[in-house]
Design an enzyme around this catalytic site. Structure first.
Site: not given
Length: 361
Positions: A55, A57, A89, A159, A175, A189, A205, A212, A295
């Site tokens: 941790h 500390e 801790c 979107a 898009w 993400r 899709d 990535r 979706g």
């Protein structure tokens, strides 16, 4: 107890900066940074790098090149008192001779809440709690929701066109928003432990659903697939960092095939996958946060249940139209007064596109 000073705020800000460095790596633990100060100077820093590692500390105590006896420890979350993946801790802090601890907020985990601060006080250490509490809670909002509400933190993202369509009547959505807006959406993400979509998104899709980025951890990919229609060559099945939620109506042979590939399967007895039961199952697996990317039907299920802690809505200056175009689905409401109302709104612009970010609380 002395009142907070400007220097206290400065050092707590430093703990928050350090904590953010581990975003995406500490789940199901919180992001925590620690700073040790002696005679007004920082003598050591540390942060919790990832789950199972020391941790913050302990990292700071180990980093000290000089004695920490009599020093002040700054940390954005209450030090722990229990044995989990690592030792407590609090014991190390007491043994090191720290004389003052400044922490932003008490740990919401019932195994810790208030106990860390109490044990430090019993050892004669001055403890201050509450400085930058709002900022510290915001940094670890998923961790607080997980322990205070007993379920994962749920964010939804979509979107849309200006008329609220997230795909055309044929399902085409590539898009709606521009490249910069999509890049921002993908980076979201990194903040969440799991990403959730429905099977129609997978079939239509064939998304990657990863961050990535080699220095960032991919979220667990949660797929809602009542009848196990998922193609075995789907990109989301590139490794076993996947959890498929299905029903008893799904093919047993397909379940066995996926299981042999190391894919985790959650089976529900109902015809459809119940959102609340799903979240409880994710909680039992120590998944503290979920980013729902749709979706329309999947998004609508969470909105119907009012299990939404944050919304990321991206808009482009286009009109799609069409009664059969895809929107946020679900049963919907009868009166505007019953709508999911967002507060604490912020807006980010990406050329002529913009993100509306808000929370219902």
């Amino acid at each position: 107890m002395r009142p907070p000073s400007i220097s206290d705020e400065y050092f707590i800000d430093e703990t928050l900066r350090l904590a953010k460095k581990a975003m995406g790596w500490t789940n199901p633990n919180p992001m925590v940074g620690a700073v040790i100060v002696k005679r007004g100077q920082i003598i050591a820093k540390g942060y919790h790098k990832r789950v199972g590692f020391p941790h913050a500390e302990i990292e700071a105590l180990n980093a000290a090149k000089t004695s920490v006896e009599g020093a002040t420890l700054y940390v954005n979350l209450e030090p722990c008192t229990h044995y989990g993946r690592t030792p407590p801790c609090v014991d190390a802090i007491i043994q090191a001779g720290i004389k003052r601890v400044v922490c932003s907020v008490l740990d919401p985990n019932p195994k810790v809440h208030g106990r860390g601060a109490a044990k430090l006080k019993q050892a004669g250490i001055a403890v201050s709690v509450g400085l930058k509490e709002k900022e510290s809670r915001a940094l670890n909002e998923t961790f607080f929701t997980f322990h205070e509400k007993g379920r994962p933190f749920v964010a939804i993202k979509f979107a849309a066109s200006l008329d609220g369509k997230i795909a055309t009547k044929t399902g085409d959505s590539k898009w709606i928003t521009n490249e910069k807006a999509r890049l921002f959406a993908r980076k979201l993400r990194r903040k969440y432990q799991a990403i959730l979509v429905g099977i129609n998104t997978i079939i239509r899709d064939n998304p990657h659903l990863g961050v990535r980025s080699p220095d960032k951890k991919d979220p667990v990919r949660v797929i809602l697939d009542s009848n196990l229609r998922i193609p075995l060559n789907s990109r989301v099945l590139r490794d076993n960092n996947v959890l498929i939620a299905t029903t008893a109506h799904a093919s047993k042979n397909k379940k066995e095939l996926l299981t042999r590939r190391g894919i985790s399967i959650l089976t529900f007895e109902s015809k459809n996958i119940p959102v609340k039961e799903l979240l409880l199952s994710l909680r039992s697996r120590e998944i503290i946060s979920v980013l729902v990317e749709g979706g329309g039907k999947v998004l609508g299920n969470f909105v119907d249940e009012k299990i939404v802690d944050k919304v990321y809505a991206s808009y482009a200056p286009i009109l799609i139209g069409g009664e059969k175009a895809v929107t946020v689905g679900g049963k919907g409401i009868n009166k505007i007064n019953n709508a999911l109302c967002l507060k604490r709104i912020s807006i980010k612009c990406f050329q002529d596109n913009f993100f509306v970010i808000g929370s219902p609380i």
